[in-house]
Scaffold this motif. Structure first.
Motif, PDB file in Angstrom:
ATOM      1  N   VAL A  25      23.238  12.374  35.359  1.00 51.76           N
ATOM      2  CA  VAL A  25      22.123  13.257  35.014  1.00 51.76           C
ATOM      3  C   VAL A  25      21.050  13.222  36.104  1.00 51.76           C
ATOM      4  N   HIS A  26      20.786  12.025  36.612  1.00 45.89           N
ATOM      5  CA  HIS A  26      19.790  11.886  37.673  1.00 45.89           C
ATOM      6  C   HIS A  26      20.186  12.716  38.901  1.00 45.89           C
ATOM      7  N   GLN A  27      21.447  12.594  39.329  1.00 51.92           N
ATOM      8  CA  GLN A  27      21.904  13.330  40.507  1.00 51.92           C
ATOM      9  C   GLN A  27      21.906  14.845  40.270  1.00 51.92           C
ATOM     10  N   THR A  30      17.430  15.538  38.463  1.00 49.61           N
ATOM     11  CA  THR A  30      16.210  15.022  39.091  1.00 49.61           C
ATOM     12  C   THR A  30      16.227  15.194  40.605  1.00 49.61           C
ATOM     13  N   VAL A  31      17.353  14.856  41.240  1.00 46.72           N
ATOM     14  CA  VAL A  31      17.415  14.904  42.704  1.00 46.72           C
ATOM     15  C   VAL A  31      17.108  16.300  43.254  1.00 46.72           C
ATOM     16  N   PRO A  32      17.699  17.384  42.705  1.00 43.59           N
ATOM     17  CA  PRO A  32      17.348  18.720  43.226  1.00 43.59           C
ATOM     18  C   PRO A  32      15.862  19.042  43.094  1.00 43.59           C
ATOM     19  N   ALA A  34      13.386  16.842  43.061  1.00 39.57           N
ATOM     20  CA  ALA A  34      12.662  16.009  44.029  1.00 39.57           C
ATOM     21  C   ALA A  34      12.841  16.538  45.445  1.00 39.57           C
ATOM     22  N   ASP A  35      14.059  16.954  45.785  1.00 41.94           N
ATOM     23  CA  ASP A  35      14.327  17.478  47.128  1.00 41.94           C
ATOM     24  C   ASP A  35      13.543  18.754  47.393  1.00 41.94           C
ATOM     25  N   ALA A  36      13.311  19.529  46.339  1.00 42.65           N
ATOM     26  CA  ALA A  36      12.576  20.782  46.487  1.00 42.65           C
ATOM     27  C   ALA A  36      11.064  20.572  46.373  1.00 42.65           C
ATOM     28  N   SER A  37      10.658  19.303  46.269  1.00 39.77           N
ATOM     29  CA  SER A  37       9.232  18.945  46.146  1.00 39.77           C
ATOM     30  C   SER A  37       8.568  19.645  44.965  1.00 39.77           C
ATOM     31  N   GLN A  38       9.338  19.816  43.892  1.00 40.51           N
ATOM     32  CA  GLN A  38       8.785  20.395  42.676  1.00 40.51           C
ATOM     33  C   GLN A  38       7.864  19.374  41.996  1.00 40.51           C
ATOM     34  N   PRO A  39       6.766  19.842  41.375  1.00 37.03           N
ATOM     35  CA  PRO A  39       5.840  18.909  40.712  1.00 37.03           C
ATOM     36  C   PRO A  39       6.530  18.011  39.686  1.00 37.03           C
ATOM     37  N   LEU A  40       7.504  18.593  38.968  1.00 36.25           N
ATOM     38  CA  LEU A  40       8.204  17.797  37.968  1.00 36.25           C
ATOM     39  C   LEU A  40       9.149  16.782  38.604  1.00 36.25           C
ATOM     40  N   GLY A  41       9.516  17.010  39.858  1.00 33.16           N
ATOM     41  CA  GLY A  41      10.462  16.127  40.526  1.00 33.16           C
ATOM     42  C   GLY A  41       9.962  14.693  40.598  1.00 33.16           C
ATOM     43  N   GLU A  42       8.706  14.511  41.001  1.00 34.65           N
ATOM     44  CA  GLU A  42       8.148  13.160  41.114  1.00 34.65           C
ATOM     45  C   GLU A  42       8.024  12.514  39.736  1.00 34.65           C
ATOM     46  N   ARG A  43       7.626  13.296  38.749  1.00 37.88           N
ATOM     47  CA  ARG A  43       7.498  12.754  37.394  1.00 37.88           C
ATOM     48  C   ARG A  43       8.845  12.276  36.871  1.00 37.88           C
TER      49      ARG A  43
END
Length: 321
Positions: A25-27, A30-32, A34-43
């Motif tokens: 699930v993380h891969q 979450t990873v996409p 975070a890679d796209a620097s989406q605000p929700l990515g860091e959370r």
């Protein structure tokens, strides 16, 4: 689940499956982000790091309960790169230290691991890892080094009880270094900050313990009846929340120290005896006998001394005495 039902073998299988699912699930999600620097990515990244770490700690507990701790080193290596984030590296180091400590808290192995990894208190940025580093430090470590680490732990801590715990530890180190000026003000500020953070809710047993310990130290430098009464109430509240013999021993010891400090040696003796009844050794009876002697009850003190079994007193307790 299987663990709740007491089936740790089945629980181990379920936990490994859950960790595998979480990594997928993380891969995938979450990873996409975070890679796209989406605000929700860091959370989500922060949530994944904590959640996966909690699952692996549960896995470690299962290996321990099943007496399969020897397999843990190989298992943990599989999680080294589970999350591509610097914070995960710190978590993985925590797992490695837990494995090095083993089932018998082998501080020598843990110290060797910290050296091998090049980890010192000045480079560690994770609260839990720095706590482990602090707890396995050689007993010969200076008060100055302990003060430096306690200050960092207090700053890194997010829970009010940890801020109180390590703030108190830093204060004790400063005292050992001879810095006793304004100690009452420092302790009052520390306790006030904790009080503000927990206002409006009941204390946990851990919080009650550290509040009682902090108030005991405050009472030792603030000869004020109100301070003593609050310290006495805190020790009593801690005892009311204690559920294990170890917790009850410490709570009675705290109360006994408070009465001994006040000069009420008869009450202190009773509480040291109660601490001894939960300790499994006679270390507290030495202090009980001293208090009986100082309260002019020499016959009772003599009888108490006759009850003491010196070989049964732990070395650490003997050093404190």
């Amino acid at each position: 689940d299987a663990v709740s039902a007491g089936d740790d073998s089945r629980g181990l299988i379920e936990m490994r499956a859950q960790i595998t699912w979480y990594r997928i699930v993380h891969q995938k999600h979450t990873v996409p982000l975070a890679d796209a620097s989406q605000p929700l990515g860091e959370r989500f990244m922060a949530l994944d790091i904590e959640a996966l770490a909690d699952n692996i700690k549960a896995l470690i507990r299962l290996y321990r309960s099943l007496d399969r701790f020897g397999e843990l080193g190989q298992v943990l290596r599989a999680f080294e790169h589970a999350i591509d984030d610097a914070r995960w590296r710190w978590k993985h180091y925590v797992f490695l230290v837990i494995e090095a400590l083993g089932t018998e808290w082998n501080e020598t192995r843990a110290q060797a691991l910290f050296r091998r990894l090049g980890l010192t208190d000045q480079v560690i940025e994770d609260f839990e890892l720095l706590t482990l580093y602090f707890n396995v430090m050689p007993i010969s470590s200076t008060a100055f080094v302990r003060l430096r680490i306690a200050n960092r732990l207090s700053a890194l801590a997010s829970r009010p009880v940890d801020q109180l715990h390590y703030g108190l530890g830093a204060d004790v180190c400063r005292m050992l270094l001879g810095d006793t000026d304004d100690r009452a003000d420092r302790l009052n500020a520390l306790i006030r900050t904790f009080d503000d953070a927990v206002t409006g809710r009941p204390l946990t047993s851990e919080e009650a313990m550290w509040l009682a310990e902090a108030l005991l130290h405050l009472a030792s430098v603030d000869d004020n009846h109100q301070t003593f009464c609050r310290a006495e109430a805190a020790a009593t509240h801690w005892l009311s929340l204690a559920t294990t013999d170890s917790q009850k021993e410490d709570a009675f010891r705290c109360s006994a120290d408070l009465y001994r400090m006040k000069g009420d040696f008869a009450k202190a003796a009773v509480r040291f005896q109660m601490a001894s009844s939960h300790a499994g050794h006679d270390g507290h009876l030495v202090l009980a006998a001293e208090c009986l002697f100082r309260s002019d009850d020499k016959p009772a003190a003599t009888i108490m001394i006759g009850r003491i079994d010196p070989p049964a007193i732990p070395r650490s307790c003997g050093q404190d005495l």
